[in-house]
Design a protein around this motif. Structure first.
Motif, mmCIF file in Angstrom:
data_model
loop_
_atom_site.group_PDB
_atom_site.id
_atom_site.type_symbol
_atom_site.label_atom_id
_atom_site.label_comp_id
_atom_site.label_asym_id
_atom_site.label_seq_id
_atom_site.Cartn_x
_atom_site.Cartn_y
_atom_site.Cartn_z
ATOM 1 N N LYS A 72 31.026 -46.809 6.714
ATOM 2 C CA LYS A 72 32.476 -46.900 6.561
ATOM 3 C C LYS A 72 32.831 -46.641 5.098
ATOM 4 C CE LYS A 72 35.937 -50.542 6.873
ATOM 5 N NZ LYS A 72 36.284 -51.786 7.571
ATOM 6 N N VAL A 112 28.287 -53.720 -0.598
ATOM 7 C CA VAL A 112 29.345 -52.758 -0.931
ATOM 8 C C VAL A 112 28.923 -51.871 -2.110
ATOM 9 C CG1 VAL A 112 31.752 -52.494 -1.663
ATOM 10 C CG2 VAL A 112 31.115 -54.393 -0.172
ATOM 11 N N GLN A 143 27.351 -51.540 4.140
ATOM 12 C CA GLN A 143 28.472 -51.954 5.000
ATOM 13 C C GLN A 143 29.754 -51.228 4.633
ATOM 14 O OE1 GLN A 143 29.244 -56.128 5.294
ATOM 15 N NE2 GLN A 143 27.741 -56.369 6.938
ATOM 16 N N LEU A 144 29.877 -50.928 3.348
ATOM 17 C CA LEU A 144 31.133 -50.315 2.908
ATOM 18 C C LEU A 144 30.904 -49.489 1.655
ATOM 19 C CD1 LEU A 144 34.287 -50.284 3.154
ATOM 20 C CD2 LEU A 144 34.311 -52.277 1.667
ATOM 21 N N VAL A 171 33.829 -58.176 4.016
ATOM 22 C CA VAL A 171 32.513 -57.637 3.687
ATOM 23 C C VAL A 171 31.950 -58.376 2.479
ATOM 24 C CG1 VAL A 171 31.239 -55.508 3.240
ATOM 25 C CG2 VAL A 171 33.451 -55.396 4.375
#
Ligand code: TXA
Ligand code: MG
Length: 354
Positions: free
Chosen positions: A251, A277, A321-322, A272
């Protein structure tokens, strides 16, 4: 012989001495003459090349990339004579644009000639033509004597490769050869301009901007250039401009932050954890060691474009995750970069926060 998915890793050929360069040209041209596909360096991004006049060879490109058959492929030439063979007519605008920007990161869409197989143009009446600047591309096309159909050398919808390793990681087991010509200078795909209607129209922005194009055609076609891609119709004319394109697997969110505290709040709001990240920033660079990684990108569009896809490849990991990307300025010099950022963030789950 055509390779299948289960075959071994592609050979990767270096080109950094004159002898290696020549040997790579000879080997790549031999495979291309046989109807095989070869990954090649260009100044924009790496391409997956095949003989543009051989429909069976071009079909292999679609198969290797998982590319939908309705998406036409750019034909790469080694000069304007070869370009003219592939088109019905060579208008004054094409002549002018070629004079200013070829060889280089500009693709011109023109009515195709009968010599170009249907599969290259996705059955359409036009063909995209580019004379690339990278010395390896020029040498290999000259050695072949035919033009090379080549999309970016990535699985369909994924991030374009800007070095040989990117290609090896995604398509290495599906192709026989990758030529390593170093990191791509421009770093994002060519500007695509449609010249079929008499009104030049940008279908895909690139580092050659609408203004630069306008400056060299304006005497003939005043005020006729669409400065921005026509969002309503460009995806029909250029299927590669579909919104979901050039995406990382993870993502990705595009946003601006005032300071690191503001950034942290935004990440928490997205649910998150900071250590999952990755941040790509050029101006407000976070310093907290808790982030999974922080990539500092250059603050000018030319150097940012050169480095962006490599940074995205580096952080697009299974455990990510991001990917949080700092939004770029809203001015024309950044428009091609901004376009790729919007598209990369347009995948499921990604977004643009304002
Ligand atoms: O920089 C580049 O253009 C790289 C290097 C390898 O040359 N190539 C590249 O190809 O980006 P690809 O296939 O990934 O993107 C080509 C874009 C797609 O959006 C495609 O739909 C569009 O150009 N295109 C190709 N032929 C076209 C045509 N006849 N009419 C309209 N759009 C066309
Ligand atoms: Mg592509």
């Amino acid at each position: 012989m055509i390779r299948s998915k289960s075959d071994s890793m592609a050979s990767i050929l270096a080109t950094d001495t004159p002898e290696l360069f020549t040997a790579a040209v000879v080997q790549a041209a031999a495979l291309l003459r046989e109807g095989q596909v070869v990954a090649v360096p260009t100044e924009t991004v790496y391409g997956l090349a095949a003989n543009a006049f051989n429909a069976t060879a071009v079909a292999r490109i679609f198969e290797v990339k998982g590319r939908p058959s309705h998406n036409p492929i750019i034909v790469h030439v080694s000069g304007t004579d070869m370009a003219r063979q592939c088109v019905m007519d060579w208008p004054e605008t094409a002549r002018e644009l070629a004079r200013h920007f070829w060889p280089g990161p500009l693709t011109m869409v023109l009515p195709r000639s009968a010599i170009v197989p249907d599969i290259v143009t996705a059955g359409g009446p036009t063909v995209g033509i580019r004379w690339p600047q990278h010395p390896f591309m020029q040498a290999v096309i000259q050695a072949c004597g035919f033009p090379l159909a080549a999309p970016s050398a990535n699985p369909s919808n994924r991030i374009s490769p800007t070095n040989a390793r990117h290609v090896a990681e995604s398509l290495g087991r599906r192709i026989p050869l990758i030529v390593d010509g170093g990191a791509s200078e421009v770093g994002i795909e060519s500007t695509v301009v449609d010249l079929t209607s008499g009104r030049p129209k940008i279908l895909r922005p690139g580092m050659i901007s609408a203004s630069e194009i306008m400056a060299c055609v304006s005497t003939k076609e005043p005020a006729s250039l669409a400065r921005e891609p026509d969002r309503a119709t460009s995806h029909l004319k250029s299927p590669g401009m579909l919104k979901k394109h050039y995406s990382p697997k993870s993502k990705m969110v595009l946003c601006r932050w005032r300071d690191e505290e503001d950034l942290r709040r935004r990440v928490v709001a997205l649910g998150v954890h900071p250590d999952r990240v990755h941040i790509l920033a050029y101006e407000r660079i976070p310093t907290d060691p808790k982030w999974a990684s922080v990539h500092r990108l250059p603050g000018d569009p030319k150097n940012y474009a050169r480095r962006f896809y490599a940074a995205l490849h580096a952080v697009d990991l299974p455990e990510t995750q991001l990917i949080l990307v700092e939004a770029v300025p809203d001015d024309e010099t950044w428009s091609a970069v901004a376009d790729r950022l919007r598209r990369a963030a347009a995948q499921e789950g990604g977004s643009v926060l304002t």
